[in-house]
Design a protein around this motif. Structure first.
Motif, PDB file in Angstrom:
ATOM      1  N   ARG A 257      52.313  16.752 -20.083  1.00 52.65           N
ATOM      2  CA  ARG A 257      51.753  15.402 -20.000  1.00 52.65           C
ATOM      3  C   ARG A 257      51.009  15.183 -18.693  1.00 52.65           C
ATOM      4  O   ARG A 257      49.955  14.536 -18.665  1.00 52.65           O
ATOM      5  N   VAL A 258      51.559  15.721 -17.599  1.00 56.39           N
ATOM      6  CA  VAL A 258      50.865  15.598 -16.314  1.00 56.39           C
ATOM      7  C   VAL A 258      49.476  16.223 -16.405  1.00 56.39           C
ATOM      8  O   VAL A 258      48.477  15.636 -15.964  1.00 56.39           O
ATOM      9  N   LEU A 259      49.398  17.411 -16.980  1.00 56.71           N
ATOM     10  CA  LEU A 259      48.110  18.101 -17.069  1.00 56.71           C
ATOM     11  C   LEU A 259      47.127  17.341 -17.958  1.00 56.71           C
ATOM     12  O   LEU A 259      45.944  17.228 -17.633  1.00 56.71           O
ATOM     13  N   THR A 262      46.315  13.658 -16.320  1.00 56.45           N
ATOM     14  CA  THR A 262      45.593  13.705 -15.054  1.00 56.45           C
ATOM     15  C   THR A 262      44.222  14.358 -15.212  1.00 56.45           C
ATOM     16  O   THR A 262      43.213  13.817 -14.782  1.00 56.45           O
ATOM     17  N   CYS A 263      44.213  15.535 -15.838  1.00 54.73           N
ATOM     18  CA  CYS A 263      42.962  16.302 -15.929  1.00 54.73           C
ATOM     19  C   CYS A 263      42.283  16.156 -17.284  1.00 54.73           C
ATOM     20  O   CYS A 263      41.127  16.537 -17.429  1.00 54.73           O
TER      21      CYS A 263
END
Lengths: 331, 331
Positions: A257-259, A262-263
């Motif tokens: 989820r962070v990837l 964010t990106c």
């Protein structure tokens, strides 16, 4: 443990060597314990692979890399001087312009070391040697192999190994980072006040999603790797194993989820040792992401679940990526 | 609330208009309540600004944008047809190639709307109109203004407003994302099982780090903005205010860490309404990041603390960025 395999790990029949041809390259992926090298034909297919044990320190590194290159090229009849280039992926901070490596503590290279020049001095003046961070090489290899016949342009390679970190290919360009430190998602906090991390923080994602974390949380009682023993126990109904597994899967889902948030990477390819679990990892990971999406129209609209893939188990993606670096792509 | 200001918000004396010259551009930043426009001279300095209330819906949007462009250009003697272009930043999903906007619910545009074409049809055939997501425009403006005389190439613009989200400029290129959704760090989980978020999740960073979150956690008892009232109370020793403030600063620090560890951006420029707090936000934020770095050699090595900056309070960065988009940079 040294071994050389014809078309070895891909199942793709080896292409015949093209003695006229430019375009062949060798990629060498240097890990903490093993070195995996691949000879790539001009079409980008793995023609032959080679595996050896890592020898720590600058001299050992140069020796194992040059031996891999010579072994593969001799075995396949492609002279080193005709290679489009040789690429080396190293787990450390790499300056791809100068070919210098530092902070590669897992392979015994702490101080800056001009690896590209040292390898070229052994292989000869015609050798074109390029060096890249191992996860940057891996994401290139993943982009090259995740979809048969096409190269993906927007990929994160999420490595679950000793640590947890990602390589990023954004809009077709490697995102190395302003300080060559992009992709360090493993050191974001998952559990405030949680397990101590060697980085000095507590509760890092890495402490729950890495292979090392599973080794620590569920030491294998026999010859099975820890992640396999854990999943076997969970499948057999062991409540503690179920808890460790769920925490592990939840931690991997957070990294994904962070990837994505964010990106906004189009694909997250999960690799590293733990990814050898295959569908035993992918299925619960996708189920976890699907549960999260069911509760959040926002997450559902991003299609996070469908973006997750596993690195192909029969392709040495990091070595393939290093070979793509070697032939001058993504300089 | 309509007003036009000469060299207004920058303190930079207005450059004389260059009647021969190409290179002038207008940028219009459309927010949920107000529209802020800037006329940029060929050297990239703000010559004049204009502010008006947002009028929701496609027609209102076109009207307020075209009025801003005509007002600024007439006031400064630069004919619209001589502009290098006009850029519009909109809080929604934007296709910068077609100039189409959708999911811009805060400005009353839900369905796909060809904003660039509609604005150009009013301004005339010579108008070159480009549209960009507002945070993408803002990060370009921040990169243009954060260091006097230079343009930064690697920046995240972290907006703390109604929501929390970031625009990303990586290696000099806008990272819009594979699904035009990059920078959604506000919907990463900070507090598992925490405050419900309108996205359907719970405990999102946005629920603790946004202006709306502060409005909810500390409603202002008077004319002061909620963040100011909160900090005043905390400074006066109110224990509950101290707790809300510390949780807020901690949440912003997490957003910064996500951006630095995942993307390794060289600078994180904090903007949005809450950033009007100035050093009252920046000082405790840096102190929080410094405490984290003191406990973690890894974080210390990344120099996270030194990467954080505030958006300049006297420059309308999003309007400036829109004007850079308008003159054809970062297409």
């Amino acid at each position: 443990m040294e071994s050389t395999t014809l078309g070895g790990t891909t199942g793709v029949p080896a292409a015949p060597p093209d003695p006229r041809g430019p375009g062949w390259s060798v990629g060498v992926d240097v890990g903490g314990t093993k070195v995996l090298a691949a000879l790539l034909d001009p079409a980008g297919r793995v023609a032959r692979t080679h595996r050896a044990a890592t020898r720590p320190g600058p001299d050992g590194l140069v020796d194992v890399v040059t031996t891999a290159v010579r072994t593969l090229t001799r075995a396949h009849g492609v002279p080193v001087e005709r290679l489009a280039g040789t690429g080396v992926g190293v787990p450390g901070v790499v300056d791809p312009v100068t070919g210098t490596v530092e902070h590669a503590v897992n392979v015994g290279v702490a101080q800056p070391f001009a690896l590209a020049a040292a390898v070229a001095s052994v292989l000869g003046p015609a050798a074109r040697v390029r060096v890249e961070n191992d996860l940057n090489a891996a994401v290139l290899g993943a982009a090259h192999t995740v979809e048969p016949g096409a190269t993906a342009r927007d990929v994160a390679f999420l490595a679950l190994g000793t640590g947890v970190a990602a390589g990023l290919l954004l809009d077709g360009t490697l995102r190395r980072g302003s300080h060559r430190a992009a992709g360090e998602v493993g050191h974001l906090t998952l559990v405030p006040g949680g397990l101590p991390c060697k980085c000095g923080q507590a509760g890092c994602i890495e402490q729950y999603a890495s292979g090392s974390a599973l080794d620590a949380a569920w030491p294998s009682p026999d010859a099975r790797p820890a992640p396999v023993a854990l999943l076997d126990a969970a499948d057999a109904g062991d409540a503690r194993a179920v808890a460790v597994r769920d925490r592990f899967v939840g931690a991997v889902a957070v990294a994904v989820r962070v990837l994505v948030l964010t990106c906004d990477v189009d694909r997250v390819v999960v690799g590293g040792g733990v990814s050898q679990l295959g569908t035993r990892l992918l299925d619960p990971l996708r189920a976890q992401l699907a549960r999260e999406a069911a509760a959040s129209p926002f997450l559902a609209s991003l299609g996070v679940t469908d973006r997750v893939h596993l690195a192909p188990r029969d392709v040495p993606v990091a070595a393939v990526g290093a070979a793509l670096v070697g032939r001058g792509e993504h300089v």
